[in-house]
Design an enzyme around this catalytic site. Structure first.
Site, PDB file in Angstrom:
ATOM      1  N   ASP A 176      59.121  51.618  20.160  1.00  0.00           N
ATOM      2  CA  ASP A 176      57.257  51.696  21.192  1.00  0.00           C
ATOM      3  C   ASP A 176      56.629  50.932  19.726  1.00  0.00           C
ATOM      4  O   ASP A 176      56.247  51.346  19.085  1.00  0.00           O
ATOM      5  CB  ASP A 176      57.567  53.521  20.981  1.00  0.00           C
ATOM      6  CG  ASP A 176      55.658  52.990  21.593  1.00  0.00           C
ATOM      7  OD1 ASP A 176      55.667  51.984  21.204  1.00  0.00           O
ATOM      8  OD2 ASP A 176      55.867  54.149  22.296  1.00  0.00           O
ATOM      9  N   HIS A 177      56.705  49.610  20.941  1.00  0.00           N
ATOM     10  CA  HIS A 177      56.000  48.145  19.578  1.00  0.00           C
ATOM     11  C   HIS A 177      54.701  48.987  19.019  1.00  0.00           C
ATOM     12  O   HIS A 177      54.195  48.515  18.436  1.00  0.00           O
ATOM     13  CB  HIS A 177      56.113  47.299  20.164  1.00  0.00           C
ATOM     14  CG  HIS A 177      55.029  46.997  21.027  1.00  0.00           C
ATOM     15  ND1 HIS A 177      55.376  46.965  22.972  1.00  0.00           N
ATOM     16  CD2 HIS A 177      53.648  46.509  21.586  1.00  0.00           C
ATOM     17  CE1 HIS A 177      54.199  46.800  23.545  1.00  0.00           C
ATOM     18  NE2 HIS A 177      53.277  46.555  22.619  1.00  0.00           N
ATOM     19  N   HIS A 239      52.944  55.126  25.023  1.00  0.00           N
ATOM     20  CA  HIS A 239      52.374  54.291  23.825  1.00  0.00           C
ATOM     21  C   HIS A 239      51.268  55.373  23.715  1.00  0.00           C
ATOM     22  O   HIS A 239      51.415  55.907  22.711  1.00  0.00           O
ATOM     23  CB  HIS A 239      52.039  53.567  24.244  1.00  0.00           C
ATOM     24  CG  HIS A 239      52.598  52.258  24.798  1.00  0.00           C
ATOM     25  ND1 HIS A 239      54.286  51.944  23.939  1.00  0.00           N
ATOM     26  CD2 HIS A 239      53.193  51.281  25.793  1.00  0.00           C
ATOM     27  CE1 HIS A 239      54.490  50.634  24.761  1.00  0.00           C
ATOM     28  NE2 HIS A 239      54.119  50.083  25.759  1.00  0.00           N
TER      29      HIS A 239
END
Ligand code: NAD
Length: 483
Positions: A176-177, A239
């Site tokens: 999950d960047h 996110h």
């Protein structure tokens, strides 16, 4: 301030989907920047693997063009060419038998092997199986999987089960960047490295918390994918949920992957189901030169949300009574990601009613201008009465830490280096992903069962009117969406 760059051990990184959009925009330019920073050892190998037949020279040319287009970095003459010598390519069919032996021949013994699955999730199982069966992966190898990790709880469970047939959980890195962003890690440093905030970090002192992830763009070229997903699946389940966990979790006993992820999991499991009247869905209308959502996704009856706002309660000792307001959407006023911790009013104002209402707000910005501000109430300068004003103590990192922060790696760079280091702290564990879906599924099922239709909203604003009402009803207001 000079940041220290510690080179990682040598590695062979295979990028499945090496010719795809994500590889070209993020992964390959990111690796080049780490190479220039001295973090990638000179003997490391990067091997693109994708369906297209292509010579290594053609692939290197594609990598060069991607780096030039999507994020080069100041570098010495010859550094790009020497980086490209580390780059190789093999045409591999993820679902067939072709190309695997050739791919294997690139891999060295006694070197870390990492396999980045930058392909659609439908190929994860096929690739994982072949990596094992064809002897490319060993017990030390790592696999990196991209979002979306599942479409709902059932599909996430099935994906986890498939990967678990071939790899141990300690080998699986679910990206999950958002977790790779500098400020997200700083959130942990600020909370658990200082004495100042943690004693106040609870429902006794915090009135509420707002998490906003706003975009100015619409669905772009992802229309058909997005319309099957929507803001809840595309942004909230992953996110926003991760940000919520980091802001709400208990202090882990140590900064170690499982200790941190255990605490995050407890937050997700403590989330109450969300009442229908605590949620607002929206769909952007036409505006300016652009068409509206339904035209963009070519589905005139679409009921998918491009905006969602909700009030979330965490039923635990620390947060009972402090609501968390989450909102995310496309085609909003500005591109910004912010977490705002709004503290309670002072219990008694010695300055009288004229002094107005003032609150401390700790705002943590993820983009743009990563940093934090703390609004502190002071006397408005000047003669006369005691008027109060809130001024921000600004901790924009670029100002505080000097020009070197410009060399701060972007999220993908940091995460790829963590994969090589074998550090899973900033990656989602399988049970975390499943718990997040277990909370998300009933919300989406509720919308479907009720035939909920998202409210249209004007582009360039704060989202649907009802979302403003969500907070007004509670005597609160959203923070302005601004860049
Ligand atoms: P893309 O369609 O641009 O690229 C897909 C790649 O997979 C290509 O290199 C293609 O050759 C390869 N491929 C497809 N079928 C194959 C097969 N049978 N065998 C071998 N290779 C095959 O996709 P993308 O945008 O790069 O996205 C890749 C993954 O990353 C997806 O899961 C996507 O959801 C995720 N992701 C992408 C972005 C982004 O910004 N593009 C952001 C977050 C997550």
């Amino acid at each position: 301030m000079v940041s220290r760059v510690i080179p990682v051990d040598s590695f062979d990184l295979v990028i499945f989907g090496g010719t795809g959009d994500l590889a070209r925009r993020k992964i390959l330019p990111g690796l080049f920047r780490r190479y220039c920073a001295g973090q990638v050892p000179p003997e490391a190998k990067i091997i693109g693997a994708a369906r297209s037949e292509m010579s290594v020279e053609e692939f290197r040319e594609m990598v060069r063009a991607s780096i030039e287009e999507f994020g080069s970095t100041p570098h010495e003459p010859g550094q790009l060419s020497s980086f490209l010598e580390r780059v190789h390519y093999e045409a591999v069919d993820a679902t067939g038998d072709d190309g695997w032996e050739a791919l294997k021949s690139h891999l060295r013994d006694d070197t870390i092997r990492a396999f980045y699955f930058s392909v659609g999730p439908s190929l994860f199982g096929a690739i994982a199986e072949r990596l094992r069966d064809k002897g490319l992966a060993d017990a030390e190898s790592r696999i990196v999987v991209e979002k979306p990790f599942g479409h709902d709880l059932a599909s996430a469970k099935s994906l986890n089960a498939t990967l678990a047939q071939h790899f141990d959980e300690t080998q699986i890195y679910r990206i999950d960047h958002y977790l790779g962003k500098e400020t997200v890690q700083n959130l942990m440093a600020v909370r658990f490295g200082n004495m100042l905030f943690e004693p106040l970090w609870n429902s006794q002192y915090v009135d509420h918390i707002q998490i906003t992830v706003a975009e100015t763009v619409g669905v772009g070229g992802r229309g058909s994918y997005y319309d099957k997903s929507g803001a809840m699946r595309d942004m909230v389940q992953n996110h926003l949920m991760q940000l919520l966990c980091l802001i709400a979790m208990e202090p882990p006993a140590k900064f170690d992957p499982d200790a941190v992820r255990d605490e995050k999991l407890k937050v997700i499991r403590a989330l109450d189901p969300v009442e229908p009247h605590h949620m607002v869905r929206g769909q952007y209308a036409a505006g300016g030169d652009e068409e509206g959502y339904r035209v963009h996704v070519e589905n005139e009856k679409s009921r998918t949300e491009s905006f969602v706002a909700m009030r979330v309660n965490i039923s635990n000792w620390r947060w009972a009574g402090t609501p968390f307001y989450l909102r995310t959407g496309k085609r909003l006023r500005a591109r910004t990601s912010e977490i705002a911790v709004v503290f309670k009013d002072a219990p008694h104002s010695i300055f009288g009613a004229d002094a107005g209402r003032h609150r401390n707000v700790l705002s943590i910005r993820l983009q743009p201008n990563e940093g934090m501000t703390l609004d502190v109430t002071i006397k408005e300068p000047g003669p006369g009465g005691m008027r109060l004003v809130d001024v921000p103590l600004d901790m924009t990192f670029a100002d505080a830490l000097g020009p070197d922060t410009e060399a701060v790696p972007d999220a993908y760079e940091r995460l790829i280096m963590d994969v090589i280091r074998g550090n899973q702290t900033l990656f989602m564990r399988g049970d975390e992903v499943e718990a997040a879906w277990a909370w998300t599924d009933p919300i989406i099922e509720g919308w479907e069962a009720r035939g909920d239709v998202p409210k249209p909203y004007d582009p360039g604003g704060p989202g649907p009117e009802d979302s403003l009402m969500l907070l007004h009803r509670d005597g609160r207001r959203w923070r302005e969406i601004k860049a």
